[in-house]
Design an enzyme around this catalytic site. Structure first.
Site, mmCIF file in Angstrom:
data_model
loop_
_atom_site.group_PDB
_atom_site.id
_atom_site.type_symbol
_atom_site.label_atom_id
_atom_site.label_comp_id
_atom_site.label_asym_id
_atom_site.label_seq_id
_atom_site.Cartn_x
_atom_site.Cartn_y
_atom_site.Cartn_z
ATOM 1 N N GLU A 1 -14.148 18.635 12.539
ATOM 2 C CA GLU A 1 -15.020 19.794 12.180
ATOM 3 C C GLU A 1 -14.353 20.745 11.280
ATOM 4 O OE1 GLU A 1 -16.115 23.060 15.166
ATOM 5 O OE2 GLU A 1 -18.138 22.905 14.569
ATOM 6 N N GLU B 1 -20.862 25.271 24.813
ATOM 7 C CA GLU B 1 -21.454 24.901 23.742
ATOM 8 C C GLU B 1 -20.325 24.988 22.745
ATOM 9 O OE1 GLU B 1 -24.449 24.316 23.339
ATOM 10 O OE2 GLU B 1 -25.568 25.518 25.026
ATOM 11 N N LYS C 1 -17.247 39.129 26.386
ATOM 12 C CA LYS C 1 -15.853 39.372 25.359
ATOM 13 C C LYS C 1 -16.207 38.531 24.086
ATOM 14 C CE LYS C 1 -12.564 37.681 23.809
ATOM 15 N NZ LYS C 1 -12.336 37.551 22.269
ATOM 16 N N CYS D 1 -22.457 25.784 13.687
ATOM 17 C CA CYS D 1 -22.262 24.555 14.674
ATOM 18 C C CYS D 1 -23.187 23.424 14.372
ATOM 19 C CB CYS D 1 -22.443 25.013 16.245
ATOM 20 S SG CYS D 1 -23.904 25.865 16.513
HETATM 21 P P1 NAD Z 1 -12.996 29.867 19.471
HETATM 22 O O1 NAD Z 1 -13.018 28.961 20.265
HETATM 23 O O2 NAD Z 1 -11.744 30.051 18.552
HETATM 24 O O3 NAD Z 1 -13.248 31.485 19.784
HETATM 25 C C1 NAD Z 1 -14.435 31.569 20.779
HETATM 26 C C2 NAD Z 1 -14.275 32.519 21.863
HETATM 27 O O4 NAD Z 1 -13.437 32.419 22.591
HETATM 28 C C3 NAD Z 1 -13.658 33.839 21.078
HETATM 29 O O5 NAD Z 1 -14.288 35.133 21.730
HETATM 30 C C4 NAD Z 1 -12.227 33.754 21.546
HETATM 31 O O6 NAD Z 1 -11.597 34.922 21.535
HETATM 32 C C5 NAD Z 1 -12.281 33.212 22.711
HETATM 33 N N1 NAD Z 1 -11.290 32.644 23.265
HETATM 34 C C6 NAD Z 1 -10.221 31.994 22.514
HETATM 35 N N2 NAD Z 1 -9.105 31.375 23.359
HETATM 36 C C7 NAD Z 1 -9.618 31.807 24.583
HETATM 37 C C8 NAD Z 1 -9.156 31.389 25.918
HETATM 38 N N3 NAD Z 1 -7.760 30.850 26.004
HETATM 39 N N4 NAD Z 1 -9.678 32.027 27.128
HETATM 40 C C9 NAD Z 1 -10.712 32.636 27.077
HETATM 41 N N5 NAD Z 1 -11.499 32.887 25.767
HETATM 42 C C10 NAD Z 1 -10.878 32.374 24.520
HETATM 43 O O7 NAD Z 1 -14.337 29.663 18.471
HETATM 44 P P2 NAD Z 1 -14.666 30.361 16.958
HETATM 45 O O8 NAD Z 1 -13.687 29.784 15.849
HETATM 46 O O9 NAD Z 1 -14.790 31.903 17.384
HETATM 47 O O10 NAD Z 1 -16.172 29.922 16.825
HETATM 48 C C11 NAD Z 1 -16.247 28.350 16.050
HETATM 49 C C12 NAD Z 1 -16.447 27.643 16.830
HETATM 50 O O11 NAD Z 1 -17.626 27.537 17.654
HETATM 51 C C13 NAD Z 1 -16.739 26.244 16.064
HETATM 52 O O12 NAD Z 1 -16.259 25.007 16.888
HETATM 53 C C14 NAD Z 1 -18.283 25.919 16.381
HETATM 54 O O13 NAD Z 1 -18.837 24.661 16.171
HETATM 55 C C15 NAD Z 1 -18.387 26.536 17.721
HETATM 56 N N6 NAD Z 1 -19.940 26.879 17.920
HETATM 57 C C16 NAD Z 1 -20.775 26.085 18.646
HETATM 58 C C17 NAD Z 1 -21.791 26.283 19.029
HETATM 59 C C18 NAD Z 1 -22.928 25.630 19.850
HETATM 60 O O14 NAD Z 1 -23.996 26.214 20.432
HETATM 61 N N7 NAD Z 1 -22.494 24.369 20.331
HETATM 62 C C19 NAD Z 1 -22.529 27.629 18.366
HETATM 63 C C20 NAD Z 1 -21.675 28.345 17.648
HETATM 64 C C21 NAD Z 1 -20.441 27.933 17.342
#
Ligand code: NAD
Length: 503
Positions: free
Chosen positions: A397, A265, A190, A299
């Site tokens: 963040e 992550e 997804k 991240c």
């Molecule tokens: P997000 O949490 O908004 O979304 C991530 C994914 O989760 C998307 O595909 C979204 O559609 C899905 N999602 C959202 N709500 C959901 C739910 N209720 N159930 C299931 N899926 C759901 O994150 P983002 O804004 O896309 O990405 C940025 C974040 O990701 C930042 O906080 C960043 O630090 C983190 N990040 C972490 C790493 C790591 O390795 N630790 C790497 C990259 C990004």
């Protein structure tokens, strides 16, 4: 957008973008609801295309396909044959780097020079895991005197649900797909709704490679609908999630009833500590790259700087000079260093943090945004000066090109400050004193620390965060702990004593 300067294949890939469908059971299909959402360009804020808005019914179909593939041909395939597919995916990605990288930049606003490297890394992820499975997916055997032998084997778990963010989409998707498939699972991806283009390209590549139907599936759609349905599905064993900490918490709650296994992550607010004996120029380069690469949407970005007070004046002056000179602009221009942020909503969020910084008493120093790119989601590279530890802009963040700048005097003080946030993903220490480098690195509560180094890592090493930055580790053989089930087989070698109840 500078499409005319792209290689022909990149331009063609962008010009041929059309409506995106689901990829389920080896077929591109319309979503069950018939609904689509609009994908918007971060550079122009105009429509790019329409994308399938998947939901529960699409997830149900994908799970049926993935289960049947797992029980069928894929589940019984010889390892050599399975690995041929994995290598082939890597080869086909490599053949298409000059299409995928521009597509990624077009969709996300990440500068082209940076997406080219990310896409090359994506191909490596597949090759790496094909090799790891052959060399490192090994069990143990214990001889128990002459009575028993106990041994372990590692089996694929089943259906892996992979939920990914938009900040480095193609790289992060393959980072999960490669170990999941190489270890023999089937996959439902997804992708993030703000960056669907390269995920769809990956489906086309995998389709071309001819993986058996149902082994790899993509359901596009909103997190709260498609993502939530995947998490709640009774027949999905694993969820590997990368995204925001708050989303991770929500997902773990929603997956609890079906007893999901999770890899998480999550977010970060990583410190970079620059001591007075550090190699000044290299520390400066690393600090600037670490926060402003990937548009600051990284991240592991070093979003909190702690610079020793004896060098702070010079270091901050030089930072300002760099910030003023960073090239902000069209992501398709290979000389661009910062492109537009992914989406208007995210842009507004980052901008609101800049307002908050002022309200909290900090001072902003920003670079320039060229006048001809004003329709994009551009935030100039910004330093938050006179920041203080308890400010929200230091604790939370921001996920944009924004660096909170602070100073310190003593080693113990800076360790406490570095640890004084809820996150613990990464950290960076710059010092020429080798003992101090190790000592401070080991005292920082984060999953990953770099000493006198920017964020480069070998694929064999674990990746992941402590505290609110995550649960579990990806990378290297650590991914096997998540994507495989260890089974122990106990075998008797002689007729050992068995109690004879009721005899
Ligand atoms: P997000 O949490 O908004 O979304 C991530 C994914 O989760 C998307 O595909 C979204 O559609 C899905 N999602 C959202 N709500 C959901 C739910 N209720 N159930 C299931 N899926 C759901 O994150 P983002 O804004 O896309 O990405 C940025 C974040 O990701 C930042 O906080 C960043 O630090 C983190 N990040 C972490 C790493 C790591 O390795 N630790 C790497 C990259 C990004």
């Amino acid at each position: 957008m500078k499409l005319d300067q792209l290689e022909k294949s990149g331009r063609e890939a962008i010009e041929s973008v059309t409506t995106i469908q689901q990829y389920i059971n080896g077929t591109f299909t319309v979503p069950a609801s018939g609904k689509f959402f609009t994908n918007i360009s971060p550079f122009t804020n105009e429509k790019i295309n329409e994308v399938a808005a998947g939901g529960k019914e699409d997830i149900d179909q994908a799970v049926m396909a993935a289960r049947s593939a797992f029980k069928g041909e894929w589940g019984t395939m010889k390892i050599e044959e399975r690995m041929k597919y994995i290598y082939k995916i890597a080869d086909v990605i490599d053949e298409h780097i000059d299409e995928i990288a521009p597509l990624e930049s077009f969709d996300t606003g990440l500068p082209l020079a940076q997406t080219k490297k990310m896409v090359a890394r994506a191909a490596q992820n597949f090759r790496f895991y094909a090799e790891m499975v052959k060399s490192r997916l090994v069990g143990e055997a214990y001889q128990v005197d002459d009575q028993f032998i106990n041994y372990t084997i590692y089996k694929p778990v089943g259906i892996a649900g992979l939920i990914t963010p938009w900040n480095a989409p193609f790289m992060l998707e393959t980072w999960k797909i490669a170990p999941a498939l190489a270890t023999g699972n089937t996959v439902i991806l997804k992708p993030a709704e703000w960056s669907p283009l390269t995920a769809n390209r990956l489906a086309e590549i995998i389709d071309k490679v001819g993986l058996p139907d149902g082994v790899f599936n993509i359901v596009h759609g909103y997190g709260e609908e498609a993502g939530a349905a995947l998490v709640a599905h009774e027949d999905v064993e694993l969820i590997s999630f990368t995204g925001e900490t708050t989303t991770g918490v929500e997902i773990m709650k929603n997956g609890a009833d079906s007893l999901k296994q999770f890899s998480m992550e999550l977010g970060g607010k990583s410190p970079i500590i620059v001591f007075d004996d550090a190699d000044f120029e290299r520390a400066l380069d690393a600090c600037v790259w670490g926060i402003f690469s990937f548009n600051g949407e990284r991240c592991t970005a070093n979003s909190r700087l702690y610079v020793h007070e004896s060098i702070q004046e010079e270091f901050i002056n030089r930072l300002k000079e760099r910030v003023s000179n960073i090239r902000v602009g069209d992501p398709m221009d290979e000389t661009t260093q910062i492109g537009p942020l992914i989406h208007k909503n995210h842009y507004e969020n980052v901008r609101s943090y800049l307002e908050l910084a002022k309200d909290e008493g900090a001072e902003l120093y920003s670079g320039q945004i060229p006048a001809d790119v004003e329709s994009g989601n551009f935030v100039a590279p910004t330093l938050i000066l006179n920041a203080e530890q308890e400010m929200r802009v230091v604790q939370e963040e921001i996920f944009g090109p924004v660096l909170a700048v602070m100073t310190f005097k003593e080693e113990e003080e800076v360790i406490q400050k570095a640890n004084g946030v809820r996150y613990g993903l990464a950290g960076y220490v710059w010092t020429d004193n080798i003992k101090r480098g190790h000592r401070v690195a080991q005292k920082i509560d984060s999953g990953m620390l770099w000493v006198n180094s920017q964020n480069v890592r070998d694929l064999r090493i674990p990746f992941g965060g402590a505290k609110h930055s995550g649960i579990g580790r990806e990378g290297g053989h650590y991914a096997f702990e998540f994507y495989t089930e260890a089974q122990v087989v106990h075998v008797a070698l002689e007729d050992h004593y068995i109690p004879q109840f009721g005899k």
